[in-house]
Write an enzyme that holds these catalytic residues in place. Structure first.
Site, PDB file in Angstrom:
ATOM      1  N   ASP A  55       0.884  -1.256  -0.179  1.00  0.00           N
ATOM      2  CA  ASP A  55      -0.044  -0.076   0.058  1.00  0.00           C
ATOM      3  C   ASP A  55       0.977   1.345   0.042  1.00  0.00           C
ATOM      4  OD1 ASP A  55      -3.072  -0.843   1.350  1.00  0.00           O
ATOM      5  OD2 ASP A  55      -1.271  -2.146   1.581  1.00  0.00           O
ATOM      6  N   THR A 152      -7.153  -4.639   0.611  1.00  0.00           N
ATOM      7  CA  THR A 152      -5.920  -5.051   1.117  1.00  0.00           C
ATOM      8  C   THR A 152      -6.266  -6.498   1.938  1.00  0.00           C
ATOM      9  OG1 THR A 152      -5.285  -2.954   1.656  1.00  0.00           O
ATOM     10  CG2 THR A 152      -4.054  -4.438   2.852  1.00  0.00           C
TER      11      THR A 152
HETATM   12  N1  LIG Z   1     -16.985  -0.810   7.613  1.00  0.00           N
HETATM   13  C1  LIG Z   1     -17.053  -0.757   6.368  1.00  0.00           C
HETATM   14  N2  LIG Z   1     -17.734  -0.707   5.525  1.00  0.00           N
HETATM   15  C2  LIG Z   1     -17.766  -0.724   4.276  1.00  0.00           C
HETATM   16  N3  LIG Z   1     -16.503  -0.535   3.530  1.00  0.00           N
HETATM   17  C3  LIG Z   1     -15.521  -0.460   4.412  1.00  0.00           C
HETATM   18  C4  LIG Z   1     -15.335  -0.406   5.650  1.00  0.00           C
HETATM   19  N4  LIG Z   1     -14.561  -0.537   6.257  1.00  0.00           N
HETATM   20  C5  LIG Z   1     -13.450  -0.276   5.344  1.00  0.00           C
HETATM   21  N5  LIG Z   1     -14.259  -0.317   3.894  1.00  0.00           N
HETATM   22  C6  LIG Z   1     -13.834  -0.021   2.795  1.00  0.00           C
HETATM   23  O1  LIG Z   1     -13.962  -1.187   1.963  1.00  0.00           O
HETATM   24  C7  LIG Z   1     -12.841  -1.256   1.183  1.00  0.00           C
HETATM   25  C8  LIG Z   1     -12.885  -2.957   0.835  1.00  0.00           C
HETATM   26  O2  LIG Z   1     -13.917  -3.095   0.132  1.00  0.00           O
HETATM   27  P1  LIG Z   1     -14.343  -4.673  -0.642  1.00  0.00           P
HETATM   28  O3  LIG Z   1     -15.284  -4.501  -1.371  1.00  0.00           O
HETATM   29  O4  LIG Z   1     -12.969  -5.207  -1.051  1.00  0.00           O
HETATM   30  O5  LIG Z   1     -14.708  -5.544   0.695  1.00  0.00           O
HETATM   31  S1  LIG Z   1     -14.369  -6.839   1.067  1.00  0.00           S
HETATM   32  O6  LIG Z   1     -13.023  -6.924   1.523  1.00  0.00           O
HETATM   33  O7  LIG Z   1     -14.703  -7.751   0.113  1.00  0.00           O
HETATM   34  O8  LIG Z   1     -15.383  -7.199   2.078  1.00  0.00           O
HETATM   35  C9  LIG Z   1     -11.672  -1.108   1.912  1.00  0.00           C
HETATM   36  O9  LIG Z   1     -10.801  -0.628   1.094  1.00  0.00           O
HETATM   37  P2  LIG Z   1      -9.186  -0.855   1.207  1.00  0.00           P
HETATM   38  O10 LIG Z   1      -8.784  -0.412   2.598  1.00  0.00           O
HETATM   39  O11 LIG Z   1      -8.594  -0.219  -0.019  1.00  0.00           O
HETATM   40  O12 LIG Z   1      -9.069  -2.317   1.116  1.00  0.00           O
HETATM   41  C10 LIG Z   1     -12.220   0.053   2.508  1.00  0.00           C
HETATM   42  O13 LIG Z   1     -12.019   1.468   2.176  1.00  0.00           O
HETATM   43 MG   LIG Z   2      -7.359   0.203   3.358  1.00  0.00          MG
HETATM   44 MG   LIG Z   3      -6.611   0.557   0.030  1.00  0.00          MG
END
Ligand SMILES: Nc1ncnc2c1ncn2[C@@H]1O[C@H](COP(=O)(O)OS(=O)(=O)O)[C@@H](OP(=O)(O)O)[C@H]1O
Ligand SMILES: [Mg+2]
Ligand SMILES: [Mg+2]
Ligand SMILES: [Mg+2]
Length: 383
Positions: A55, A152
């Protein structure tokens, strides 16, 4: 929009996302060789989400290339990561890994037709490149929007993840690039549309190229979205590679459509989505995929619907959506909030006035049905 407008920005963005994909591939391979939790390359943030050397390294690399290409005084970047953890004295080892990862990546810049630094960058320059991405965006002017590693969790688990880079100009997403290192471009036997916007050379793809990752991209108002296979650091495929047009699925019968959603229940309300799915007549099981690869899946017709309903109080960030939304729209799809309104990228780092969630569809027919179902469920739950 004039045809040439944003061409240079798109060109640089596509190339740097290819570089970032190669960086991530190497880091992910390294991580998977170790037991989870048995290394110092993955850290927890204050909100318990994860951040890795990939990242920070992607954010530094993209920031350095954009600033060096367009001039740091002209470049505003809104991105996810900061340098808080990385600049602590006890993080010297972690910072050292980021420094070597970034330098290794930038040393390859010329292979992608970009200019790297003349000398190795030191820790302070790398920290500066990461922290320069602290723009808050907003309604006026140009802002690059970067999610260096989206999903991530998928990344550390060896699954899907994406590198997402977009350009917003006066609140409109005008360029979107989505690197998906573990998601392959759709195979089609004819490949008639292959063409290369990034270079005049058009090498013929070999079948195994289609098995690797991909980079998708689009420019606002073109009505086109494109995909290229990723270029790997091992010299297997050399830049420039070819591009193929992508298009959303023609399926508009809910009984045949597939919807995707986040893997984690904490990130999206699976049961609410399941209720909507059943009320519009979707029959297929949901495809649960990490990251903005879900947008890529819609854009190239692997699925028809993407729904995300975060818990009340969670504010969606622009870097989690900007690139994917533009690519899906230009590939023929429709993306709105759950109230049917366009997403508003003018309010800084959050999609401030988002109504309940996000609904992306391959076409208006499915989209109207789903938005109708959201309203119906809302009315019945408030009876
Ligand atoms: N509580 C909550 N609710 C909704 N979304 C959140 C939450 N927390 C984090 N995030 C954000 O979701 C990103 C990951 O989304 P995904 O669609 O990949 O989710 S998952 O891992 O498949 O469940 C993730 O992106 P990355 O941090 O870049 O991985 C976050 O920005
Ligand atoms: Mg993140
Ligand atoms: Mg990210
Ligand atoms: Mg993200």
């Amino acid at each position: 929009m004039e045809k040439e407008k944003y061409s240079e920005e798109l060109n640089v963005a596509v190339r740097v996302v290819h570089m970032a994909c190669s960086l991530c591939q190497k880091v992910q391979k390294g991580l998977l060789g170790k037991a989870f939790g048995d290394d110092d390359e993955v850290k927890s943030k204050d909100d318990d989400s994860l951040v890795t050397i990939a990242d920070w390294s992607v954010q530094a690399t993209v920031s350095w290339i954009l600033s060096n290409t367009f001039g740091s005084e002209f470049v505003s970047i809104v991105a996810e990561e900061d340098v808080q953890t990385l600049s602590k004295p006890e993080s010297a080892g972690l910072l050292g890994k980021v420094v070597s990862t970034v330098n290794e990546c930038l040393a390859q810049a010329s292979r992608y037709g970009l200019k790297g630094p003349d000398k190795i960058l030191g820790p302070s320059e790398i920290l500066e490149a990461i922290s320069r991405c602290n723009s808050k965006g907003g309604p006026l002017g140009r802002h690059w929007v970067l999610d260096p590693v989206d999903g991530t969790l998928g990344f550390v688990r060896g699954g899907q993840y994406a590198v997402a880079l977009a350009l917003i100009d006066n609140a409109e997403v005008v360029v979107g690039v989505l690197g998906c290192p573990n998601y392959h471009m759709k195979r089609d036997r004819h490949n008639k549309q292959q063409q290369n916007h990034i270079s005049s050379e058009v090498p013929v793809p070999s079948p195994d190229m289609l098995e690797e990752g991909c980079v998708m991209y689009s420019k606002k108002g073109t009505g086109e979205a494109w995909v290229q296979p990723t270029v790997y650091g091992d010299g297997k495929y050399e830049w420039p590679n070819f591009a193929k047009q992508v298009r959303v699925s023609p399926i508009d019968d809910p009984a045949l459509a597939t919807f995707c959603e986040p893997v984690e229940r904490a990130n999206s309300n699976h049961s609410f989505a399941a209720g909507l799915a059943s009320s519009v007549g979707l029959r297929n099981k949901p495809l649960r995929v990490y990251s903005m690869v879900k947008y890529a899946a819609i854009a190239q017709g692997d699925a028809e619907i993407f729904m995300k309903f975060a818990r009340a109080g969670y504010k969606e960030k622009i870097w989690d959506h900007a690139a994917g939304v533009l690519i899906v729209q230009e590939a023929g799809g429709v993306v709105t909030d759950a109230g049917g309104r366009s997403l508003d990228f003018s309010k800084g780092i959050y999609l401030e006035s988002l109504d309940r969630g996000i609904v992306a569809c391959s076409g208006t027919k499915l989209h109207e049905k789903l938005i109708g179902a959201v309203y119906a469920s809302w009315e019945s739950s408030s009876l």
